[in-house]
Motif scaffolding. Structure first.
Motif, mmCIF file in Angstrom:
data_model
loop_
_atom_site.group_PDB
_atom_site.id
_atom_site.type_symbol
_atom_site.label_atom_id
_atom_site.label_comp_id
_atom_site.label_asym_id
_atom_site.label_seq_id
_atom_site.Cartn_x
_atom_site.Cartn_y
_atom_site.Cartn_z
ATOM 1 N N LYS A 45 0.612 -1.242 -0.147
ATOM 2 C CA LYS A 45 -0.178 0.501 -0.084
ATOM 3 C C LYS A 45 0.629 1.207 0.149
ATOM 4 O O LYS A 45 0.684 2.151 -0.405
ATOM 5 C CB LYS A 45 -1.139 -0.186 1.294
ATOM 6 C CG LYS A 45 -2.344 -1.032 0.848
ATOM 7 C CD LYS A 45 -2.939 -0.708 2.276
ATOM 8 C CE LYS A 45 -3.958 -2.232 2.658
ATOM 9 N NZ LYS A 45 -4.818 -2.348 3.243
ATOM 10 N N ILE A 46 2.463 1.566 0.351
ATOM 11 C CA ILE A 46 3.403 2.749 0.336
ATOM 12 C C ILE A 46 4.687 1.980 -0.393
ATOM 13 O O ILE A 46 4.572 2.861 -0.560
ATOM 14 C CB ILE A 46 3.743 2.366 1.786
ATOM 15 C CG1 ILE A 46 4.250 1.529 2.623
ATOM 16 C CG2 ILE A 46 2.415 3.018 3.536
ATOM 17 C CD1 ILE A 46 4.577 1.794 3.956
ATOM 18 N N GLY A 47 4.759 1.184 -0.861
ATOM 19 C CA GLY A 47 5.371 0.618 -1.469
ATOM 20 C C GLY A 47 5.051 -0.168 -3.101
ATOM 21 O O GLY A 47 5.448 -1.026 -2.772
ATOM 22 N N PRO A 48 4.285 0.199 -3.865
ATOM 23 C CA PRO A 48 4.025 0.108 -4.820
ATOM 24 C C PRO A 48 4.865 -1.136 -5.485
ATOM 25 O O PRO A 48 4.248 -1.822 -6.693
ATOM 26 C CB PRO A 48 3.514 0.797 -5.586
ATOM 27 C CG PRO A 48 3.726 2.476 -5.523
ATOM 28 C CD PRO A 48 4.118 1.740 -3.981
ATOM 29 N N ASN A 49 5.877 -0.957 -5.705
ATOM 30 C CA ASN A 49 7.128 -1.369 -6.456
ATOM 31 C C ASN A 49 8.016 -2.663 -5.661
ATOM 32 O O ASN A 49 8.450 -3.448 -6.116
ATOM 33 C CB ASN A 49 7.972 -0.729 -7.205
ATOM 34 C CG ASN A 49 8.756 -1.558 -8.237
ATOM 35 O OD1 ASN A 49 8.307 -1.725 -9.127
ATOM 36 N ND2 ASN A 49 10.452 -1.121 -7.559
ATOM 37 N N ASN A 50 7.346 -2.676 -4.290
ATOM 38 C CA ASN A 50 7.804 -3.906 -3.532
ATOM 39 C C ASN A 50 8.827 -3.879 -3.682
ATOM 40 O O ASN A 50 10.591 -4.977 -3.783
ATOM 41 C CB ASN A 50 7.241 -5.045 -4.368
ATOM 42 C CG ASN A 50 5.928 -6.027 -4.356
ATOM 43 O OD1 ASN A 50 5.915 -5.833 -5.320
ATOM 44 N ND2 ASN A 50 5.415 -5.850 -3.218
ATOM 45 N N ARG A 51 9.965 -2.373 -2.781
ATOM 46 C CA ARG A 51 10.653 -2.377 -3.074
ATOM 47 C C ARG A 51 11.064 -1.482 -1.340
ATOM 48 O O ARG A 51 10.030 -0.463 -1.482
ATOM 49 C CB ARG A 51 11.918 -1.774 -3.975
ATOM 50 C CG ARG A 51 12.269 -2.608 -5.595
ATOM 51 C CD ARG A 51 12.408 -3.370 -5.203
ATOM 52 N NE ARG A 51 13.235 -4.415 -6.347
ATOM 53 C CZ ARG A 51 11.711 -5.397 -6.935
ATOM 54 N NH1 ARG A 51 10.743 -6.387 -5.703
ATOM 55 N NH2 ARG A 51 12.451 -6.353 -7.648
ATOM 56 N N MET A 52 12.559 -1.390 -1.011
ATOM 57 C CA MET A 52 12.924 -0.628 -0.584
ATOM 58 C C MET A 52 13.740 0.890 -0.837
ATOM 59 O O MET A 52 14.252 0.327 -1.158
ATOM 60 C CB MET A 52 13.587 -1.299 1.025
ATOM 61 C CG MET A 52 13.555 -0.144 2.028
ATOM 62 S SD MET A 52 15.403 0.338 2.231
ATOM 63 C CE MET A 52 16.475 -0.634 1.453
ATOM 64 N N PRO A 53 13.389 1.857 -0.021
ATOM 65 C CA PRO A 53 12.573 2.471 1.008
ATOM 66 C C PRO A 53 11.922 3.035 0.847
ATOM 67 O O PRO A 53 11.567 3.402 -0.707
ATOM 68 C CB PRO A 53 13.549 3.593 1.844
ATOM 69 C CG PRO A 53 14.990 4.094 0.097
ATOM 70 C CD PRO A 53 14.051 2.872 -0.492
#
Length: 241
Positions: A45-53
């Motif tokens: 929901k906050i990182g739609p690319n499934n990456r960090m940060p």
């Protein structure tokens, strides 16, 4: 309060360097990328690319609810604009910095990451000699780009220290492991030594996200689960109504 969803990789450390330089309070929310925390529905929901940060600002300038920003380059521009430091806002100065932030995101980071990936590929996947040579050469070329840029100026964007410097440094911290001979790049080395001596850079590079995981505690079943989750990813299906 600022929440930084973080794991101590170069992409995470770019942001912690800036936060340390700004001297603002922030909270680290660990995202164990080796375990796959970045693939949870809540993180999506906050990182739609499934990456960090990912940064979540609980006090955005518009006075509204929490605002989340993903992609490290965007996070750095957001923070620099919010706090009015390390990113000039006149048109020439702004885009002098912008182009180098984009350069790092589009070139230095991905190419260096691919170099690391193909240097670690299991031999069972076949001959990786071409990929290793290509990305070794690309990483070497990136050091040349920085060296040529820095021969006549103290910082990447000119006379002033900016987010362009902070975003590029973490990917060069392991230059020895990348097979780089610092003697080839004297102007880069002068910049690198200056960066490495800055107290906020030292602090930002040292930020952790909890104690390291003991590999001996990871079961074979869990290792298999992680391998399937983390490698050879394809598109996720869209949510159903």
């Amino acid at each position: 309060m600022l929440d930084l969803h973080y794991w101590p990789t170069p992409n995470g450390k770019k942001v912690t360097i800036l936060l340390q330089e700004l001297g603002v309070a922030y909270n680290i929310v660990p995202v164990n990328i080796g375990r796959g925390d970045q693939f949870t529905d809540a993180y999506l929901k906050i990182g739609p690319n499934n990456r960090m940060p990912v940064l979540v600002d609980h006090e955005p300038a518009d006075g509204g609810g929490p605002l989340s920003v993903f992609e490290s380059g965007s996070i750095m521009m957001y923070l620099a604009e919010k706090f009015g430091k390390f990113w000039p806002q006149d048109v020439r100065g702004k885009y002098e910095v912008n182009q180098w932030v984009v350069w790092q995101m589009a070139n230095q980071g991905p190419k260096t990451g691919e170099r690391g990936h193909f240097s670690r590929v299991d031999p069972k996947h076949g001959d990786q000699a071409y990929a290793q040579r290509r990305f070794n050469d690309e990483v070497h070329r990136m050091y040349g780009v920085l060296n040529n840029r820095l021969y006549d100026r103290p910082w990447i964007a000119g006379d002033d220290y900016t987010i362009a410097d902070m975003i590029a440094y973490p990917w060069t911290a392991s230059w020895e492991l990348q097979g780089i001979d610092m003697g080839e790049f004297q102007y880069f080395k002068r910049w690198w030594d200056t960066m490495a001596a800055r107290p906020a850079v030292v602090k930002g590079m040292a930020v952790v996200a909890g104690p390291p995981e003991d590999p001996a505690t990871v079961t074979p079943e869990e290792r298999e689960r992680r391998m399937k989750l983390l490698y050879n990813q394809r598109a996720r299906p869209a949510p159903t109504a």
